[in-house]
Write a protein that holds these residues in place. Sequence first.
Motif, PDB file in Angstrom:
ATOM      1  N   TYR A  18     -22.782  -0.756 -54.840  1.00  0.00           N
ATOM      2  CA  TYR A  18     -23.572  -0.166 -55.916  1.00  0.00           C
ATOM      3  C   TYR A  18     -24.566   0.857 -55.362  1.00  0.00           C
ATOM      4  N   PHE A  19     -24.395   1.200 -54.088  1.00  0.00           N
ATOM      5  CA  PHE A  19     -25.221   2.199 -53.389  1.00  0.00           C
ATOM      6  C   PHE A  19     -26.664   1.753 -53.199  1.00  0.00           C
ATOM      7  N   ARG A  20     -26.906   0.441 -53.250  1.00  0.00           N
ATOM      8  CA  ARG A  20     -28.226  -0.081 -52.947  1.00  0.00           C
ATOM      9  C   ARG A  20     -28.356  -0.220 -51.434  1.00  0.00           C
ATOM     10  N   THR A  21     -29.533   0.137 -50.928  1.00  0.00           N
ATOM     11  CA  THR A  21     -29.767   0.142 -49.486  1.00  0.00           C
ATOM     12  C   THR A  21     -30.692  -0.993 -49.083  1.00  0.00           C
ATOM     13  N   ASN A  22     -30.328  -1.673 -48.013  1.00  0.00           N
ATOM     14  CA  ASN A  22     -31.146  -2.750 -47.462  1.00  0.00           C
ATOM     15  C   ASN A  22     -31.447  -2.449 -45.996  1.00  0.00           C
ATOM     16  N   TRP A  23     -32.642  -2.825 -45.556  1.00  0.00           N
ATOM     17  CA  TRP A  23     -33.054  -2.582 -44.182  1.00  0.00           C
ATOM     18  C   TRP A  23     -33.428  -3.879 -43.489  1.00  0.00           C
ATOM     19  N   GLY A  24     -33.121  -3.945 -42.195  1.00  0.00           N
ATOM     20  CA  GLY A  24     -33.588  -5.036 -41.361  1.00  0.00           C
ATOM     21  C   GLY A  24     -34.990  -4.740 -40.860  1.00  0.00           C
ATOM     22  N   GLN A  25     -35.527  -5.653 -40.050  1.00  0.00           N
ATOM     23  CA  GLN A  25     -36.928  -5.553 -39.647  1.00  0.00           C
ATOM     24  C   GLN A  25     -37.157  -4.635 -38.458  1.00  0.00           C
ATOM     25  N   GLY A  26     -36.137  -4.199 -37.766  1.00  0.00           N
ATOM     26  CA  GLY A  26     -36.310  -3.326 -36.618  1.00  0.00           C
ATOM     27  C   GLY A  26     -36.411  -4.091 -35.317  1.00  0.00           C
ATOM     28  N   THR A  27     -35.867  -3.494 -34.272  1.00  0.00           N
ATOM     29  CA  THR A  27     -35.971  -4.074 -32.940  1.00  0.00           C
ATOM     30  C   THR A  27     -36.269  -2.943 -31.954  1.00  0.00           C
ATOM     31  N   GLN A  28     -37.215  -3.196 -31.059  1.00  0.00           N
ATOM     32  CA  GLN A  28     -37.682  -2.154 -30.136  1.00  0.00           C
ATOM     33  C   GLN A  28     -36.721  -2.011 -28.959  1.00  0.00           C
ATOM     34  N   VAL A  29     -36.349  -0.772 -28.683  1.00  0.00           N
ATOM     35  CA  VAL A  29     -35.575  -0.440 -27.488  1.00  0.00           C
ATOM     36  C   VAL A  29     -36.406   0.538 -26.663  1.00  0.00           C
ATOM     37  N   THR A  30     -36.674   0.158 -25.422  1.00  0.00           N
ATOM     38  CA  THR A  30     -37.450   1.006 -24.529  1.00  0.00           C
ATOM     39  C   THR A  30     -36.635   1.295 -23.280  1.00  0.00           C
TER      40      THR A  30
END
Length: 115
Positions: free
Chosen positions: A100-112
Amino acid sequence: VQLQASGGGLVQPGGSLRLSCAASGRVLSINIMGWYRQAPRKQRERVATITSGGRTNYADSVKGRFVISRDNANTTVYLQMNSLKPDDTAVYYCNAIDVYFRTNWGQGTQVTVSS
């Protein structure tokens, strides 16, 4: 749809990391999954996406170095990152778009990436 990302960390230039993102909830409605990243003082940018049919798309900056994949149940998406560069340093976000073209996001993870 809820998304839980993991696998970030600190790695030296030239090294590798594998990110994972597990989806839960209405997973059967998921069409496209992908990874985005946001470096300090920069806009969020698309890194790679994969459709439920397995079609992939990559940003030019990561082509040939990163590989995106999904498990058979289409509930987990992975990002294998090789030959990492300092410019790859960012917070990486998992993304899922449903039918249905709804977007969901995760919480993010840091890459250094740093020596």
